[in-house]
Motif scaffolding. Sequence first.
Motif, short mmCIF file in Angstrom:
data_model
loop_
_atom_site.label_atom_id
_atom_site.label_comp_id
_atom_site.label_asym_id
_atom_site.label_seq_id
_atom_site.Cartn_x
_atom_site.Cartn_y
_atom_site.Cartn_z
N HIS A 134 -11.05 13.26 6.31
CA HIS A 134 -10.78 12.09 5.53
C HIS A 134 -10.16 10.91 6.50
CE1 HIS A 134 -10.49 14.35 1.98
NE2 HIS A 134 -9.91 15.40 2.27
N LEU A 135 -10.16 9.66 5.81
CA LEU A 135 -9.77 8.63 6.58
C LEU A 135 -8.52 8.08 6.03
CD1 LEU A 135 -13.64 7.03 7.07
CD2 LEU A 135 -12.16 8.14 8.65
N ASP A 136 -7.99 7.46 6.62
CA ASP A 136 -6.47 6.65 6.23
C ASP A 136 -6.67 5.27 5.65
OD1 ASP A 136 -3.98 5.84 5.90
OD2 ASP A 136 -3.21 6.61 7.86
N THR A 137 -6.54 5.35 4.34
CA THR A 137 -6.58 4.08 3.65
C THR A 137 -5.64 2.96 4.07
OG1 THR A 137 -5.13 4.84 1.68
CG2 THR A 137 -7.62 5.08 1.56
N SER A 161 -1.10 11.03 -5.56
CA SER A 161 -2.20 11.52 -5.28
C SER A 161 -2.98 10.41 -6.29
CB SER A 161 -2.86 12.89 -5.58
OG SER A 161 -2.15 13.31 -7.15
N ILE A 162 -2.38 9.92 -7.51
CA ILE A 162 -2.97 9.12 -8.10
C ILE A 162 -3.48 7.61 -7.25
CG2 ILE A 162 -2.89 7.42 -10.14
CD1 ILE A 162 -0.73 9.50 -11.31
N MET A 163 -2.44 7.04 -6.53
CA MET A 163 -2.94 5.98 -5.85
C MET A 163 -4.08 6.32 -4.75
SD MET A 163 -2.15 5.29 -2.25
CE MET A 163 -2.24 3.75 -1.45
N LYS A 164 -4.02 7.55 -4.30
CA LYS A 164 -4.94 7.86 -3.22
C LYS A 164 -6.31 7.98 -4.05
CE LYS A 164 -3.03 7.97 0.82
NZ LYS A 164 -3.31 7.32 1.78
N HIS A 219 0.86 -1.25 0.00
CA HIS A 219 -0.02 -0.10 0.06
C HIS A 219 0.88 1.24 0.15
CE1 HIS A 219 -2.04 3.35 1.94
NE2 HIS A 219 -3.16 2.75 1.24
N ASP A 220 1.94 1.22 0.97
CA ASP A 220 2.53 2.39 0.98
C ASP A 220 3.69 2.76 -0.08
OD1 ASP A 220 1.52 3.41 3.21
OD2 ASP A 220 3.08 3.20 4.57
N LEU A 221 4.18 1.56 -0.80
CA LEU A 221 5.13 1.49 -1.84
C LEU A 221 4.28 2.08 -3.05
CD1 LEU A 221 7.82 0.84 -3.22
CD2 LEU A 221 6.72 -1.36 -3.89
N ASP A 222 2.79 1.79 -3.26
CA ASP A 222 1.99 2.50 -4.40
C ASP A 222 1.84 3.86 -4.10
OD1 ASP A 222 1.89 0.06 -5.39
OD2 ASP A 222 -0.25 -0.31 -4.60
N PHE A 223 1.73 4.40 -2.95
CA PHE A 223 1.62 5.87 -2.56
C PHE A 223 2.90 6.46 -2.78
CE2 PHE A 223 1.06 9.15 1.05
CZ PHE A 223 0.62 9.90 0.00
N LEU A 224 4.05 5.94 -2.38
CA LEU A 224 5.41 6.39 -2.81
C LEU A 224 5.77 6.60 -4.21
CD1 LEU A 224 8.26 7.13 -1.63
CD2 LEU A 224 8.96 4.65 -2.26
N ILE A 225 5.08 5.54 -5.07
CA ILE A 225 5.41 5.84 -6.57
C ILE A 225 4.24 6.51 -7.27
CG2 ILE A 225 5.35 4.46 -8.71
CD1 ILE A 225 6.61 2.09 -6.98
N LYS A 257 -7.44 6.30 -6.41
CA LYS A 257 -8.02 5.13 -6.46
C LYS A 257 -8.18 4.37 -5.41
CE LYS A 257 -4.32 3.82 -8.89
NZ LYS A 257 -3.20 2.81 -9.78
N SER A 258 -7.42 4.62 -4.17
CA SER A 258 -7.76 3.56 -3.21
C SER A 258 -9.00 4.11 -2.25
CB SER A 258 -6.31 3.71 -2.26
OG SER A 258 -6.15 5.31 -1.73
N HIS A 259 -9.39 5.24 -2.65
CA HIS A 259 -10.55 5.71 -1.93
C HIS A 259 -11.71 4.89 -1.93
CE1 HIS A 259 -13.04 8.88 -0.15
NE2 HIS A 259 -14.13 8.62 -1.01
N LYS A 260 -11.79 4.10 -2.97
CA LYS A 260 -12.65 3.16 -3.02
C LYS A 260 -12.56 1.92 -2.05
CE LYS A 260 -13.13 3.40 -8.07
NZ LYS A 260 -13.02 2.58 -9.48
N LEU A 261 -11.43 2.16 -1.32
CA LEU A 261 -11.00 0.88 -0.34
C LEU A 261 -11.91 1.06 0.85
CD1 LEU A 261 -9.33 -1.50 0.49
CD2 LEU A 261 -7.66 0.17 1.09
N LEU A 262 -12.15 2.47 0.96
CA LEU A 262 -13.01 2.78 2.39
C LEU A 262 -14.10 2.20 2.22
CD1 LEU A 262 -11.74 6.41 2.60
CD2 LEU A 262 -11.15 4.35 4.15
N GLY A 263 -14.87 2.34 1.03
CA GLY A 263 -16.25 1.85 0.81
C GLY A 263 -16.30 0.30 0.87
N HIS A 264 -15.21 -0.24 0.42
CA HIS A 264 -15.21 -1.65 0.70
C HIS A 264 -15.03 -2.53 2.16
CE1 HIS A 264 -15.07 -2.00 -3.71
NE2 HIS A 264 -13.95 -1.76 -3.84
N THR A 265 -14.39 -1.31 2.77
CA THR A 265 -14.14 -1.89 4.31
C THR A 265 -15.51 -1.82 4.96
OG1 THR A 265 -11.85 -0.85 4.13
CG2 THR A 265 -12.99 -0.95 6.43
N ARG A 266 -16.38 -0.80 4.67
CA ARG A 266 -17.53 -0.47 5.19
C ARG A 266 -18.54 -1.39 4.89
NH1 ARG A 266 -18.97 4.46 6.36
NH2 ARG A 266 -17.90 5.35 4.72
#
Length: 361
Positions: free
Chosen positions: A252-255, A45-48, A36-42, A50-59
Amino acid sequence: MQKIIKQFPVLSQYVYANTAASGLLYDDLLDWRQEHDLDFLIEGSIMKAKSHKLLGHTRKTVGQFFGCDPSNVALIPNFSIGINLLLEGLPKEHKVLLVDGDYPSLNWPFENRGYAISTIALDQHLEQNILEEVKIKGITVLALSLVQWLNGIKIDLEFLKTLKKDFPELIIIADGTQYCGTESFNFAESGIDILGASGYKWLLAGYGNGFMLFKDGVKNVFSPKAVGFNSTNLDLSAKDTVSFNKHFEPGHLDTLNFGSLKFSLDFLSKIGMDAITAHLKTLSEFAKGELTALGLLEEAVVNRTDHSTIFNIKGGDELFQKLVENDVLCAQRGGGIRLSFHIYNTEKDIQKIVKLLKSRK
């Protein structure tokens, strides 16, 4: 469970009897977090984005795991923040019942807001104590931990269901931080109106994540005040139409943190909550029998039929140091020594501890 144990490097060095303080990080979750953090590093904001959908999946995963409609799930950094946000929307005229000595982050928010509060003793008659107070004092809110942090006493969930049936106007608020992840549980079928929990203990999800679950009826009782841009899913026109659960997500919530929660819920689901329930029940009964035989448990624990895997044994600094020096990780709590066992523990762990207890001077 032997395959699971290999996921937890700490266990190669210690007998870990301290999940009631902190659950362990495991190999698969570490791998996911690093990716997860490697994707953010590379990608930044593009990764963030995309990963915003992860919060919906978590819920959705939280809702499925605990039997709650996802629209009634709030993602929170921890239980303490969640309960404080909740009580900002509870009118002051309510009569509240608390358990004496319950977790401070549950009791203090009520006490600090000036509610009319009654307390009950934490003893072997916990359920009867609750029933009598509710009948006599016109209690409108019952707030308690499902498993007590100091000695592991577990409330009878069937009792709560009956209590809610007999007193339908009573609001039951539960802290599940020392419970969630230890046995199969269905929120929709329970007598609980609001359940909150942090994810860093028995859910093995690390720090910075938790959740609250709501029954539909509580929306008529509470008027939460917290709000922020995230409450509207970044919609400037939706300020006046915020859903109940989103009042608990103003920012904002931390993915990374909430992705970890989803990952660990999936991890526990793969093991199977029925298998986890059975394993922990076996450990609980074995530990209780051994510790009772040594005369180290309080009467309130000994005399109850169903107990958690948290035990507080009689002992001071000397015994605690002996356990630590023999690679047993535990905690001093409530004037004793708290031992707590999870899916990565075995009867051999308990036997080692018992052997040390028997050999003490």
